[in-house]
Design an enzyme around this catalytic site. Structure first.
Site, mmCIF file in Angstrom:
data_model
loop_
_atom_site.group_PDB
_atom_site.id
_atom_site.type_symbol
_atom_site.label_atom_id
_atom_site.label_comp_id
_atom_site.label_asym_id
_atom_site.label_seq_id
_atom_site.Cartn_x
_atom_site.Cartn_y
_atom_site.Cartn_z
ATOM 1 N N CYS A 150 0.835 -1.200 0.000
ATOM 2 C CA CYS A 150 0.000 0.000 0.000
ATOM 3 C C CYS A 150 0.874 1.255 0.000
ATOM 4 O O CYS A 150 1.644 1.467 -0.924
ATOM 5 C CB CYS A 150 -1.006 -0.030 1.143
ATOM 6 S SG CYS A 150 -2.349 1.171 0.901
ATOM 7 N N HIS A 196 -3.831 -4.666 -0.427
ATOM 8 C CA HIS A 196 -3.429 -5.250 0.855
ATOM 9 C C HIS A 196 -3.503 -6.774 0.786
ATOM 10 O O HIS A 196 -4.591 -7.340 0.926
ATOM 11 C CB HIS A 196 -4.347 -4.765 1.977
ATOM 12 C CG HIS A 196 -4.147 -3.337 2.363
ATOM 13 N ND1 HIS A 196 -3.220 -2.940 3.295
ATOM 14 C CD2 HIS A 196 -4.758 -2.205 1.933
ATOM 15 C CE1 HIS A 196 -3.262 -1.626 3.430
ATOM 16 N NE2 HIS A 196 -4.190 -1.153 2.619
ATOM 17 N N GLU A 251 -2.649 -8.733 3.074
ATOM 18 C CA GLU A 251 -3.057 -9.188 4.410
ATOM 19 C C GLU A 251 -4.551 -9.063 4.634
ATOM 20 O O GLU A 251 -5.078 -9.624 5.604
ATOM 21 C CB GLU A 251 -2.274 -8.429 5.491
ATOM 22 C CG GLU A 251 -2.752 -7.023 5.783
ATOM 23 C CD GLU A 251 -2.265 -5.975 4.798
ATOM 24 O OE1 GLU A 251 -2.445 -4.779 5.091
ATOM 25 O OE2 GLU A 251 -1.702 -6.339 3.737
#
Length: 207
Positions: free
Chosen positions: A78, A187, A189
């Site tokens: 990001c 992202h 994650e």
């Protein structure tokens, strides 16, 4: 494997995601530990200028440069990707980035901002980062700014950079594979199984 703690980023979320992908992880700002790690993750959320201030406070831009000079892998996520470019412009304020890549990060031209949600990407056929993932795989984005052009022809380690694109109002750079320096605007994650698969792809490249 180290996640760089410089006061910005979803550190624990990134830590859990990389652990889920199969790596032993340490979250630290210790420059020696970060320099010697097999892989370094540079997360980032918030404003470009604030992330750069945090990065400089731990000499993170020098650390990234030293790792890359030695061919040691770095993954930006990001805003951790955005600060790898020369500069960022937010609300009319220009800030210098880590300048590993030429170009400017600025506001997307789109009817709805921020760009928040799941999007497909267009990855090169020979991408290692997206290997084994279908073209309709979606990743989670949260951002209003991005690099809208790619200006580097010859990449690190003499390898041609592999650039992945996405679209929200206009095309923007969604991911880059440039020698030992890889990064994603989305992202991993927060991208579920697809993000875990992508992180495993990166981990599999580490020495």
């Amino acid at each position: 494997m180290v996640i760089l703690d410089y006061g910005s980023g979803n550190l624990r979320s990134a830590e859990r995601a990389v652990q889920r992908a199969g790596a032993d992880v340490e979250v630290t700002a210790d420059p020696h530990v970060a320099l010697e790690a097999d892989g370094l993750v540079v997360p980032g959320v918030g404003a470009f200028s604030a992330c750069m201030e945090g990065l400089r406070s731990v000499s993170g831009e020098k650390l990234i440069g030293k790792r890359l000079a030695g061919g040691r892998p770095v993954l930006g996520i990001c805003v951790g990707m955005q600060i790898l470019f020369e500069r960022g412009v937010e609300h009319g304020v220009e800030a210098e980035g880590a300048a590993e890549w030429p170009g400017t990060v600025d506001k997307l031209e789109a009817d709805v901002l921020p760009h928040m949600g799941w999007n497909t990407v267009r990855a090169p056929e020979d991408s290692q980062l997206f290997a084994g993932l279908d073209a309709d795989t979606r990743f989670y984005f949260v951002h209003s700014y991005a690099a809208r052009t790619w200006e580097l022809d010859s990449g690190l380690a003499g390898q041609q950079p592999k650039v992945t694109w996405a679209n929200h109002g206009q095309d923007f750079v969604a991911a880059v594979e440039n020698g030992p320096l890889w990064a994603t605007q989305f992202h991993p994650e927060k991208s579920g199984d697809a993000g875990a698969h992508l992180l495993r792809n990166w981990l599999n490249t580490l020495a």
